[in-house]
Design a protein around this motif. Structure first.
Motif, PDB file in Angstrom:
ATOM      1  N   ARG A 153       0.564   3.734  -3.092  1.00 35.93           N
ATOM      2  CA  ARG A 153      -0.167   5.676  -2.472  1.00 35.93           C
ATOM      3  C   ARG A 153       1.269   6.859  -3.377  1.00 35.93           C
ATOM      4  NH1 ARG A 153      -1.722   7.044   3.466  1.00 35.93           N
ATOM      5  NH2 ARG A 153      -2.559   9.030   2.650  1.00 35.93           N
ATOM      6  N   LEU A 155       1.318   7.287  -6.835  1.00 32.57           N
ATOM      7  CA  LEU A 155      -0.084   8.073  -7.279  1.00 32.57           C
ATOM      8  C   LEU A 155       0.121   9.503  -7.198  1.00 32.57           C
ATOM      9  CD1 LEU A 155      -2.669   5.790  -6.035  1.00 32.57           C
ATOM     10  CD2 LEU A 155      -2.186   5.651  -8.716  1.00 32.57           C
ATOM     11  N   THR A 156       0.649   9.704  -5.361  1.00 30.23           N
ATOM     12  CA  THR A 156       1.247  11.002  -5.610  1.00 30.23           C
ATOM     13  C   THR A 156       1.689  12.087  -6.201  1.00 30.23           C
ATOM     14  OG1 THR A 156       1.931   9.761  -3.013  1.00 30.23           O
ATOM     15  CG2 THR A 156      -0.186  10.552  -2.691  1.00 30.23           C
ATOM     16  N   CYS A 206      -4.752  11.258  -3.230  1.00 32.98           N
ATOM     17  CA  CYS A 206      -4.966   9.951  -3.366  1.00 32.98           C
ATOM     18  C   CYS A 206      -5.682   9.586  -2.164  1.00 32.98           C
ATOM     19  CB  CYS A 206      -3.652   9.170  -3.010  1.00 32.98           C
ATOM     20  SG  CYS A 206      -3.865   7.298  -2.348  1.00 32.98           S
ATOM     21  N   ASP A 207      -7.001   8.988  -2.744  1.00 32.92           N
ATOM     22  CA  ASP A 207      -7.532   8.611  -1.146  1.00 32.92           C
ATOM     23  C   ASP A 207      -8.179   6.784  -1.292  1.00 32.92           C
ATOM     24  OD1 ASP A 207      -9.782   8.076   1.453  1.00 32.92           O
ATOM     25  OD2 ASP A 207     -10.558  10.150   0.374  1.00 32.92           O
ATOM     26  N   GLY A 208      -8.382   6.865  -0.581  1.00 32.21           N
ATOM     27  CA  GLY A 208      -8.259   4.602  -0.368  1.00 32.21           C
ATOM     28  C   GLY A 208      -9.593   4.099   1.072  1.00 32.21           C
ATOM     29  N   GLY A 253      -6.328   7.347  -7.566  1.00 32.51           N
ATOM     30  CA  GLY A 253      -5.420   8.395  -7.356  1.00 32.51           C
ATOM     31  C   GLY A 253      -6.735   9.751  -8.897  1.00 32.51           C
ATOM     32  N   VAL A 294       0.569  -1.675  -0.030  1.00 36.74           N
ATOM     33  CA  VAL A 294      -0.115   0.163   0.179  1.00 36.74           C
ATOM     34  C   VAL A 294       1.089   1.440   0.057  1.00 36.74           C
ATOM     35  CG1 VAL A 294      -1.786   1.808   0.832  1.00 36.74           C
ATOM     36  CG2 VAL A 294      -1.999  -0.761   0.961  1.00 36.74           C
ATOM     37  N   PRO A 295       2.050   1.586   1.207  1.00 36.56           N
ATOM     38  CA  PRO A 295       2.251   2.584   0.972  1.00 36.56           C
ATOM     39  C   PRO A 295       3.242   2.896  -0.134  1.00 36.56           C
ATOM     40  CG  PRO A 295       3.268   1.559   2.990  1.00 36.56           C
ATOM     41  CD  PRO A 295       2.187   0.474   2.225  1.00 36.56           C
ATOM     42  N   LEU A 305      -6.760   1.664  -3.410  1.00 36.20           N
ATOM     43  CA  LEU A 305      -6.590   3.169  -3.233  1.00 36.20           C
ATOM     44  C   LEU A 305      -7.094   3.906  -5.063  1.00 36.20           C
ATOM     45  CD1 LEU A 305      -3.491   2.470  -2.874  1.00 36.20           C
ATOM     46  CD2 LEU A 305      -4.923   3.122  -1.545  1.00 36.20           C
TER      47      LEU A 305
END
Length: 410
Positions: A357, A360-361, A367-369, A398, A353-354, A396
């Motif tokens: 994320r 995307l950023t 980004c949200d999820g 973006g 996940v990190p 997630l």
């Protein structure tokens, strides 16, 4: 009063309509085809704003204005601009037969199941994506978005019908041609409309609501609706939210990267988008094609590994990334850099996940999820029911900043 007359597909303009007109506005060929009242001023349409200003001056003095337009001027025509500027109550619209109706009539084809898209003064990619996704499309062309440009981008198995100078007893031509042949020609300025047909599916079922395929009654189909391997498929609960965030619609191009069974790709196609599914395994490629055929949709399948194969694909509006692996950050980065609207990533492993994320950023997306956990009803002996927990999945997404979106959405 502004009288708006549809012409150019064979119907002559009633001389009585022009009688007493003090300003006549239209394309050069429309103006040359009629006898204008001797004192009338004529304006050849080019840029619309000066013509509207001149019309406003005449209307303000209660002087008669006639506007000549092609076919049905209320169908992707000048009626919209006139109504916005002067109000519908001031318009007397006398429609002719649209070029779309005329072209289908020349072929003897019904067109209540056709999608009509305008590329005149708009992005050609929208028309191209509609042609990729639907079996029967009429494209209204324009400078830089004619038959050759369209043909260079649509699927090679389509048939193009180029209709030129419709209604002209001498110059009218309706030509059936392959995309390769159309791309190699200079078509000039007389093209009225281009039809893009998948002839195997060009005559659909009897319709109640006009337009392309019937909208699906539902989405997030059960896994049983797809052929898949060992339950390796995006579960319907995850697919439901993924589709909501992807927002597939006619005119969009969606990538499904690491497509597996192609369930997301097929669902996006059912909602009207053009879809490319990327899959690295040969059996997965065949599975996606089988699922697309079973649901009657077009999904273009690319056999290869991401991110390497992505560079050769057209720019997507939205991307779904499934699966995982060591290449995931690079895959998400490649998708996020090119997506015009959004990227959605499904992850089973917390550890990934990190990095997803950050990818995307790092590409400029917000980004949200969410962590999705669901339990389905499952029967037990004795006519009772328990809850069976499904594996949790991180989703997630973006999203491109609004300024970029406003620049690309028609």
């Amino acid at each position: 009063m502004i009288t708006v007359v549809g012409t150019g597909t064979g119907a002559p303009v009633d001389p009585e309509v022009l009688s007493g007109a003090e300003l006549v506005v239209g394309g050069r060929r429309h103006l040359d085809a009629v006898r204008l009242p001797r004192p009338a001023e004529r304006i050849v349409l080019g840029p619309l704003a000066p013509a509207l200003d001149a019309i406003e001056e005449y209307v303000g003095k209660e002087r008669k204005v006639v506007v000549l337009a092609s076919g049905d001027p209320g169908f992707f025509g000048i009626v919209r601009a006139l109504a916005e500027r002067f109000g519908s109550a001031l318009l007397d619209v006398r429609p002719g037969v649209s070029s779309v109706a005329t072209a289908f009539a020349r072929l003897g084809l019904p067109w209540d199941d056709a999608v009509v898209v305008s590329a005149h003064g708009r992005e050609l990619r929208t028309a191209v994506n509609v042609c990729r996704a639907h079996p029967k499309v009429a494209v209204l062309t324009g400078p830089g978005a004619g038959p050759a440009e369209l043909a260079a981008a649509v699927p090679a198995d389509r048939v193009l019908v180029v209709a030129s100078a419709l209604g002209d007893p001498v110059r009218e031509r309706v030509e059936r041609i392959t995309p390769a042949e159309a791309a190699a020609r200079d078509w000039g300025t007389a093209v009225s409309v281009v039809l893009c047909l998948d002839e195997a599916r060009a005559t659909g079922a009897v319709r109640t609501v006009a337009g392309g395929r019937e909208r699906p009654a539902g989405w997030a189909l059960d896994e049983a609706a797809f052929t898949h391997r060992d339950s390796m498929i995006t579960k319907f609960e995850v697919r439901a939210l993924a589709l909501a965030r992807l927002g597939p619609r006619p005119g969009d191009l969606v990538w499904d990267v690491g497509a597996g069974s192609g369930s997301v790709a097929v669902e996006c196609a059912r909602l009207g988008a053009a879809v490319v599914a990327v899959e690295k395994t040969p059996d997965g490629v065949e599975r996606i094609r089988a699922n697309a055929a079973a649901h009657g949709v077009d999904v273009h399948v690319v056999h290869g590994a991401a991110p390497t194969v992505l560079s050769g694909l057209d720019e997507p509006d939205a991307v779904f990334v499934g699966g995982g692996g060591a290449e995931l950050p690079a895959v998400v980065t490649a998708c996020a850099r090119r997506a015009r609207r959004t990227v959605v990533v499904a992850l089973a492993a917390l550890d990934r996940v990190p990095a997803a994320r950050a990818a995307l950023t790092g590409a400029g997306l917000s980004c949200d999820g969410v962590l999705l956990q669901s339990s389905r009803l499952a029967p037990l002996p004795g006519d009772v029911t328990r809850l069976a927990a499904a594996n949790p999945v991180f989703l997630l997404w973006g999203v491109r900043p609004q300024a970029r979106i406003e620049g690309v959405v028609d």
